[in-house]
Design a protein around this motif. Structure first.
Motif, PDB file in Angstrom:
ATOM      1  N   SER A   9       0.821  -1.201   0.000  1.00 52.57           N
ATOM      2  CA  SER A   9       0.000   0.000   0.000  1.00 52.57           C
ATOM      3  C   SER A   9       0.863   1.263   0.000  1.00 52.57           C
ATOM      4  N   THR A  10       1.910   1.248   0.802  1.00 54.05           N
ATOM      5  CA  THR A  10       2.829   2.377   0.865  1.00 54.05           C
ATOM      6  C   THR A  10       3.503   2.594  -0.486  1.00 54.05           C
ATOM      7  N   GLU A  12       2.338   1.704  -3.483  1.00 57.05           N
ATOM      8  CA  GLU A  12       1.345   2.216  -4.427  1.00 57.05           C
ATOM      9  C   GLU A  12       1.135   3.716  -4.239  1.00 57.05           C
ATOM     10  N   GLN A  13       1.041   4.149  -2.984  1.00 57.45           N
ATOM     11  CA  GLN A  13       0.869   5.578  -2.705  1.00 57.45           C
ATOM     12  C   GLN A  13       2.085   6.379  -3.147  1.00 57.45           C
ATOM     13  N   ALA A  14       3.275   5.847  -2.886  1.00 54.90           N
ATOM     14  CA  ALA A  14       4.507   6.540  -3.274  1.00 54.90           C
ATOM     15  C   ALA A  14       4.608   6.658  -4.787  1.00 54.90           C
ATOM     16  N   GLU A  16       2.130   6.733  -6.916  1.00 54.05           N
ATOM     17  CA  GLU A  16       1.139   7.729  -7.348  1.00 54.05           C
ATOM     18  C   GLU A  16       1.656   9.149  -7.116  1.00 54.05           C
ATOM     19  N   ARG A  17       2.247   9.381  -5.953  1.00 52.63           N
ATOM     20  CA  ARG A  17       2.790  10.705  -5.648  1.00 52.63           C
ATOM     21  C   ARG A  17       3.946  11.046  -6.573  1.00 52.63           C
ATOM     22  N   GLU A  25       8.073   5.116 -12.402  1.00 51.39           N
ATOM     23  CA  GLU A  25       8.139   4.056 -11.380  1.00 51.39           C
ATOM     24  C   GLU A  25       9.567   3.614 -11.085  1.00 51.39           C
TER      25      GLU A  25
END
Length: 71
Positions: A9-10, A12-14, A16-17, A25
């Motif tokens: 989850s972390t 994926e958020q990173a 996106e940011r 990526e």
């Protein structure tokens, strides 16, 4: 939530940011890997970190058994 789910989850958020700021990526993954290594080095020797990274590199193929597994 497991620590692996939290890490996923972390990540994926990173990602996106990073994308929102114009980074791809691969750039973000490399930067995060550098930060992970910095955390490892707080409590582990360079040789131990190198061993951990070597193990991960040796076992990149998701379809193969880990090197230490027996048939």
């Amino acid at each position: 939530m497991s620590v692996y789910a939290l890490a996923r989850s972390t990540m994926e958020q990173a990602l996106e940011r990073a994308a929102a700021q114009g980074y791809n990526e691969q750039e973000m993954a490399r930067a995060l890997m550098s930060e992970v290594i910095a955390v490892y080095k707080r409590d582990r020797s360079a040789a131990d970190v190198a061993h951990e990274l070597g193990f991960l590199a040796d076992n990149l193929d998701d379809d193969a058994d880990y090197a230490f597994m027996r048939p």
